[in-house]
Design an enzyme around this catalytic site. Sequence first.
Site, mmCIF file in Angstrom:
data_model
loop_
_atom_site.group_PDB
_atom_site.id
_atom_site.type_symbol
_atom_site.label_atom_id
_atom_site.label_comp_id
_atom_site.label_asym_id
_atom_site.label_seq_id
_atom_site.Cartn_x
_atom_site.Cartn_y
_atom_site.Cartn_z
ATOM 1 N N CYS A 86 56.794 54.681 82.353
ATOM 2 C CA CYS A 86 55.409 54.866 82.818
ATOM 3 C C CYS A 86 55.172 54.107 84.114
ATOM 4 C CB CYS A 86 54.415 54.373 81.761
ATOM 5 S SG CYS A 86 54.442 55.269 80.202
ATOM 6 N N CYS A 88 55.548 50.525 78.615
ATOM 7 C CA CYS A 88 56.456 51.657 78.833
ATOM 8 C C CYS A 88 57.038 51.588 80.244
ATOM 9 C CB CYS A 88 55.690 52.955 78.597
ATOM 10 S SG CYS A 88 56.529 54.437 79.182
#
Length: 287
Positions: free
Chosen positions: A40, A37
């Site tokens: 993230c 991600c």
Amino acid sequence: MTDSPHVVTVTAQNFQSVVIEGSYERPVLVDFWADWCAPCRMLMPLLGGLAERYAGRFLLAKVNTEEEQALAAQFGIRSLPTVRLYKDGQAVDEFMGALPEGQICEFLDRHIPRASNALLEQARASITEGALEQAAAQLEQARTEDPGNTRIALLEVELTAARGQVIEAEAAIDRLPIELANDPEVNALRGRLRFATALVEAADAATLRARLETDPTDSTARYQLAAWAVTQGDYATALELLLELMKRDRGYGEDAGRKGMLAVFDLLGGDGDLVARYRAKMMNALY
């Protein structure tokens, strides 16, 4: 970040003890993330830096959802990153996505009192009491101890205005941090400065009333008299004067009557019987 005492990796085995039980001692911010991600990976260093800056006032708990899929499913994590704040054993707030640092600080400050806030309250009290040098010292101490607290700048604008430097204060309010742009307290201060600026070279209230009685079309006298009413806390009189100005002379001060009414609404917190009554009158006059 992994060596920090304020950051810990959480698994299914220690989630109960670290997050649930630990949140009774201090807030725990849980970052549900995954290596694939990209947001993230953008968010993680911001959260780690804030954990250091807040110096233990919250614990950052990282959950790798690739390795802890059952844990992520148990807590209903459907979007990454998801950041959830726990206090006293309960999830109390969350956000999703990689927010800018300022917005994350705003999120945290809703739940985690900053140590410098007590100094800011003392400085506000000092300004109210007219102890301006004491207020300046308190603000300087707050900035030294907590330079990331954006509300220090707001109090500095209030101090500038209290010193009578209203033109400088009005300019400074436009330089406040972007995260304060729509803050109700900033909007109220902006309104107070608007009216204070109008009085910089104004006559006294009695003279303005006499001018208005002699010439009801004197828009400057009407607006400045409204400003005097605001400084005295007589908001009903101010709104009545501004409403009449709006009806008579929309061109004065680039619609100063309507804008002034909106500023008074902000000063009153945008709510209450007086605001509702005059908002309705303003709408009727406009349409």
